[in-house]
Design a protein around this motif. Structure first.
Motif, mmCIF file in Angstrom:
data_model
loop_
_atom_site.group_PDB
_atom_site.id
_atom_site.type_symbol
_atom_site.label_atom_id
_atom_site.label_comp_id
_atom_site.label_asym_id
_atom_site.label_seq_id
_atom_site.Cartn_x
_atom_site.Cartn_y
_atom_site.Cartn_z
ATOM 1 N N LEU A 46 0.859 -1.176 0.000
ATOM 2 C CA LEU A 46 0.000 0.000 0.000
ATOM 3 C C LEU A 46 0.902 1.235 0.000
ATOM 4 N N VAL A 47 0.745 2.072 -1.015
ATOM 5 C CA VAL A 47 1.526 3.309 -1.070
ATOM 6 C C VAL A 47 0.570 4.451 -0.781
ATOM 7 N N LEU A 48 0.852 5.228 0.269
ATOM 8 C CA LEU A 48 -0.090 6.289 0.622
ATOM 9 C C LEU A 48 0.584 7.487 1.269
ATOM 10 N N ASP A 49 -0.140 8.586 1.258
ATOM 11 C CA ASP A 49 0.240 9.776 2.015
ATOM 12 C C ASP A 49 -0.671 9.802 3.230
ATOM 13 N N ILE A 50 -0.087 10.023 4.412
ATOM 14 C CA ILE A 50 -0.906 10.127 5.617
ATOM 15 C C ILE A 50 -0.709 11.508 6.207
ATOM 16 N N THR A 51 -1.805 12.165 6.539
ATOM 17 C CA THR A 51 -1.724 13.493 7.151
ATOM 18 C C THR A 51 -2.415 13.443 8.509
ATOM 19 N N GLY A 52 -1.766 14.034 9.515
ATOM 20 C CA GLY A 52 -2.358 14.073 10.850
ATOM 21 C C GLY A 52 -1.364 14.684 11.818
ATOM 22 N N THR A 53 -1.700 14.688 13.091
ATOM 23 C CA THR A 53 -0.732 15.179 14.080
ATOM 24 C C THR A 53 0.297 14.082 14.272
ATOM 25 N N GLU A 54 1.457 14.485 14.753
ATOM 26 C CA GLU A 54 2.539 13.523 14.927
ATOM 27 C C GLU A 54 2.107 12.404 15.869
ATOM 28 N N GLU A 55 1.366 12.816 16.921
ATOM 29 C CA GLU A 55 0.931 11.856 17.934
ATOM 30 C C GLU A 55 -0.032 10.824 17.338
ATOM 31 N N ASP A 56 -1.035 11.320 16.599
ATOM 32 C CA ASP A 56 -1.996 10.403 15.962
ATOM 33 C C ASP A 56 -1.281 9.468 14.990
ATOM 34 N N MET A 57 -0.321 10.042 14.296
ATOM 35 C CA MET A 57 0.414 9.261 13.298
ATOM 36 C C MET A 57 1.172 8.126 13.996
ATOM 37 N N ASP A 58 1.858 8.454 15.103
ATOM 38 C CA ASP A 58 2.619 7.428 15.830
ATOM 39 C C ASP A 58 1.697 6.321 16.342
ATOM 40 N N ARG A 59 0.550 6.737 16.891
ATOM 41 C CA ARG A 59 -0.389 5.741 17.423
ATOM 42 C C ARG A 59 -0.913 4.875 16.288
ATOM 43 N N GLY A 60 -1.263 5.520 15.193
ATOM 44 C CA GLY A 60 -1.799 4.803 14.031
ATOM 45 C C GLY A 60 -0.791 3.791 13.496
ATOM 46 N N MET A 61 0.469 4.217 13.461
ATOM 47 C CA MET A 61 1.499 3.320 12.915
ATOM 48 C C MET A 61 1.747 2.133 13.845
ATOM 49 N N ASP A 62 1.651 2.390 15.165
ATOM 50 C CA ASP A 62 1.784 1.275 16.112
ATOM 51 C C ASP A 62 0.668 0.259 15.884
ATOM 52 N N TYR A 63 -0.537 0.794 15.627
ATOM 53 C CA TYR A 63 -1.687 -0.073 15.348
ATOM 54 C C TYR A 63 -1.417 -0.932 14.111
ATOM 55 N N VAL A 64 -0.895 -0.301 13.060
ATOM 56 C CA VAL A 64 -0.628 -1.024 11.817
ATOM 57 C C VAL A 64 0.470 -2.072 12.025
ATOM 58 N N ARG A 65 1.513 -1.676 12.767
ATOM 59 C CA ARG A 65 2.630 -2.616 13.005
ATOM 60 C C ARG A 65 2.151 -3.868 13.724
ATOM 61 N N GLY A 66 1.082 -3.711 14.504
ATOM 62 C CA GLY A 66 0.508 -4.843 15.216
ATOM 63 C C GLY A 66 0.115 -6.000 14.300
ATOM 64 N N PHE A 67 -0.061 -5.706 12.995
ATOM 65 C CA PHE A 67 -0.416 -6.765 12.038
ATOM 66 C C PHE A 67 0.820 -7.352 11.363
ATOM 67 N N GLY A 68 1.993 -7.010 11.900
ATOM 68 C CA GLY A 68 3.235 -7.524 11.297
ATOM 69 C C GLY A 68 3.628 -6.748 10.051
ATOM 70 N N VAL A 69 3.049 -5.560 9.902
ATOM 71 C CA VAL A 69 3.304 -4.767 8.692
ATOM 72 C C VAL A 69 4.633 -4.015 8.823
ATOM 73 N N THR A 70 5.426 -4.006 7.731
ATOM 74 C CA THR A 70 6.633 -3.155 7.737
ATOM 75 C C THR A 70 6.269 -1.829 7.091
ATOM 76 N N ILE A 71 6.776 -0.758 7.706
ATOM 77 C CA ILE A 71 6.465 0.578 7.207
ATOM 78 C C ILE A 71 7.754 1.206 6.708
ATOM 79 N N ARG A 72 7.749 1.616 5.439
ATOM 80 C CA ARG A 72 8.937 2.302 4.923
ATOM 81 C C ARG A 72 8.556 3.723 4.623
ATOM 82 N N GLU A 73 9.306 4.648 5.249
ATOM 83 C CA GLU A 73 8.986 6.064 5.064
ATOM 84 C C GLU A 73 9.576 6.583 3.756
ATOM 85 N N VAL A 74 8.902 7.565 3.203
ATOM 86 C CA VAL A 74 9.295 8.197 1.942
ATOM 87 C C VAL A 74 9.674 7.128 0.926
#
Ligand code: SF4
Ligand code: SF4
Lengths: 136, 391
Positions: A46-74
């Motif tokens: 999934l290639v996407l742009d995410i916009t939000g506060t830094e805090e929401d973004m961190d929480r959201g990414m922790d949620y996603v990582r919970g599924f074993g997802v790797t996140i690559r920035e930029v």
């Protein structure tokens, strides 16, 4: 508010869970999807742009990582291999965002700005030297 | 006035003054023609781009018992073997036997003769499969072997047509995407594709073939080779601007060099979706500054070189000869051109950046006394047009 370009790689596709919906609803994030793909082996990209506060973004990414997802920035999942690129410039008129561009018109070298890439795949289909490839 | 001999003596003693075809423009602007004429000995020109009419003669060496090959393939790509026993000619655009080509349009064309040539130059091994009808002195009827460039007796690149003097700028006036050797052309003239190194390109710096003729020493992908003939479709009788520079295809060169001396960086296979396979090569040609006329001609700039804009949906395939407009290389290299008030983004197939690199490499070799000039044995035709097929 900040915006990040991310590449999410799902080792096995979580087709049952509406992850993007949760990111919007529970974490208050704005999402702009450029490319989504499920491979034959059930891997998901999934290639996407995410916009939000830094805090929401961190929480959201922790949620996603919970599924074993790797996140690559930029990262749009598109690789421009400088070893293979001949700087011919055939891709220039096909890239809609100028992610592939010429920075210096004296050297005429083609450069890749991955922050601008939207994974449209036009360069992958156009590069005669296979210098542009997609991870998915 | 200088002679080839004088310049070669200076090169051999490491004293030659060499500039690239780009540098000479600034030099003359800054110091004037007289100073350039007395000081500069050689100007290097170069180009890097797909050159479909390329290929190589290979000699595989004999095996025991011997074979007179009548049919052979390298990594599945057929090489022509209607030659002596273990000789073959491998063409760059040849596809793999049974390749789907454009069966599912647009085809991918991911492998062909150019890829085999690229692998050989890169030192990789390729699979040779050969057969024969068998004769009394050449009894073997079949063989399979993994071969590498270093195992071959000879691998001589012989290209019937390289270095087009100038070239079309391709656009697509139709409402369907086109898949061409100029890359993909988007409908309704949404992009334009050109293919020339412009002011660096060999024959644009020598528009009347004064210095580049048969026998001229050239740098072909790192190897020292030469011009062996006029290129196929060499067509000097064409439209020319006041400065003599052709404003269409015009001249071409037949080039040859030893593949064993080549550098993989400048021998690159390419695949054009919907069209086929081609081989991109780097070529560098030195031009001796023998007199003021030659100096003036190597000072040609991108803005002085015109190219014709041609529609590849109808006019090119139907050979109508229609030209939609003319543009110069300064405009083409700027990233967009304007045709009838419409701005069209440009892309290229010829790499100016690689051409610059080659011009610099050749300059270094000349400066270090490692590359000598050769006076042409014969000039290329200066008047000649192309014939059409009598059908
Ligand atoms: S088309 Fe391919 S080789 Fe040419 S500049 Fe673009 S990425 Fe590089
Ligand atoms: S994928 Fe699309 S946006 Fe990204 S570099 Fe290639 S052409 Fe440009």
């Amino acid at each position: 508010m900040i915006t990040k370009k991310l590449l999410l790689h799902f080792p096995t596709c979580e087709t049952e869970k509406p992850i993007v919906y949760q990111l919007v609803k529970d974490y208050g994030l704005m999402i702009n999807i450029f490319a989504a793909k499920v491979t034959q082996d059930q891997e998901g990209f999934l290639v996407l742009d995410i916009t939000g506060t830094e805090e929401d973004m961190d929480r959201g990414m922790d949620y996603v990582r919970g599924f074993g997802v790797t996140i690559r920035e930029v990262d749009s999942g598109i690789v421009h291999d400088l070893e293979l690129c001949t700087h011919c410039g055939n891709c220039l008129s096909h890239c809609p965002t100028k992610a592939l561009h010429i920075a210096d018109r004296r050297s005429m070298k083609v450069e890749f700005d991955k922050t601008l890439c939207i994974a449209c795949m036009a360069c992958v289909a156009n590069c005669p030297y296979s210098a542009c490839t997609a991870l998915f | 006035m200088k002679t080839y001999q004088e310049i070669n003596d200076k090169i051999s003693s490491g004293k030659a003054v060499v500039l690239t075809a780009e540098e000479i423009i600034d030099f003359v602007d800054r110091h004037g023609e007289d100073k350039a004429l007395s000081q500069v000995d050689v100007v290097t020109t170069a180009t890097f781009g797909p050159m479909c009419s390329s290929g190589c003669f290979l000699n595989f060496g004999q095996c025991t018992p011997k074979i007179r090959i009548t049919d052979c393939s390298l990594d599945g790509v057929r090489a022509y073997s209607g030659l002596a026993a273990v000789d073959a000619y491998l063409g760059a655009t040849e596809l793999r036997i049974n390749a789907p080509a454009n069966l599912n349009f647009p085809g991918e064309f991911s492998f062909g003769g150019a890829h085999v040539i690229e692998k050989l130059v890169a030192g990789q091994s390729v699979e040779l499969i050969a057969c024969s009808y068998g004769t009394q002195e050449y009894p073997r009827r079949e063989l399979r072997a993994d071969i590498r460039l270093q195992d071959l007796n000879q691998a001589i690149m012989v290209n019937p047509r390289n270095c087009y003097q100038n070239y079309n700028v391709a656009v697509n006036c139709s409402d369907k995407r086109l898949y061409t050797y100029m890359g993909q052309l988007k409908p309704n003239m949404q992009n334009a594709s050109y293919c020339s190194a412009g002011q660096l390109s060999p024959l644009l710096n020598d528009p009347w073939y004064e210095c580049i003729g048969i026998g001229t020493a050239v740098w072909l992908a790192g190897a020292h080779g030469h011009v062996h003939a006029e290129g196929t479709q060499h067509c000097p009788s064409c439209q020319r601007a006041e400065n003599g520079v052709p404003s269409e295809g015009a001249g071409t060169l037949g080039l040859t060099a030893d593949m064993k001396q080549m550098s993989p960086r400048f021998v690159r296979a390419c695949s054009f979706k919907g069209y086929g396979v081609s081989l991109a090569l780097g070529v560098g040609i030195p031009i001796p500054i023998l007199n003021a006329g030659i100096l003036r001609r190597v000072c040609v700039r991108d803005r002085d070189i015109q190219a014709p804009i041609v529609d590849y949906s109808y006019d090119y395939p139907m050979k109508t000869g229609k030209v939609l407009g003319m543009v110069n290389y300064e405009e083409l290299k700027s990233g967009s051109i304007t045709l009838n008030g419409k701005k069209i983004p440009t892309g290229s197939l010829s790499s100016y950046s690689m051409a610059l690199e080659i011009a610099e490499l050749l300059k270094e070799e000349l400066g270090a006394g490692k590359f000598l000039l050769s006076e042409p044995l014969r000039r290329l035709p200066q008047q000649q047009s192309v014939k059409n097929m009598p059908i």
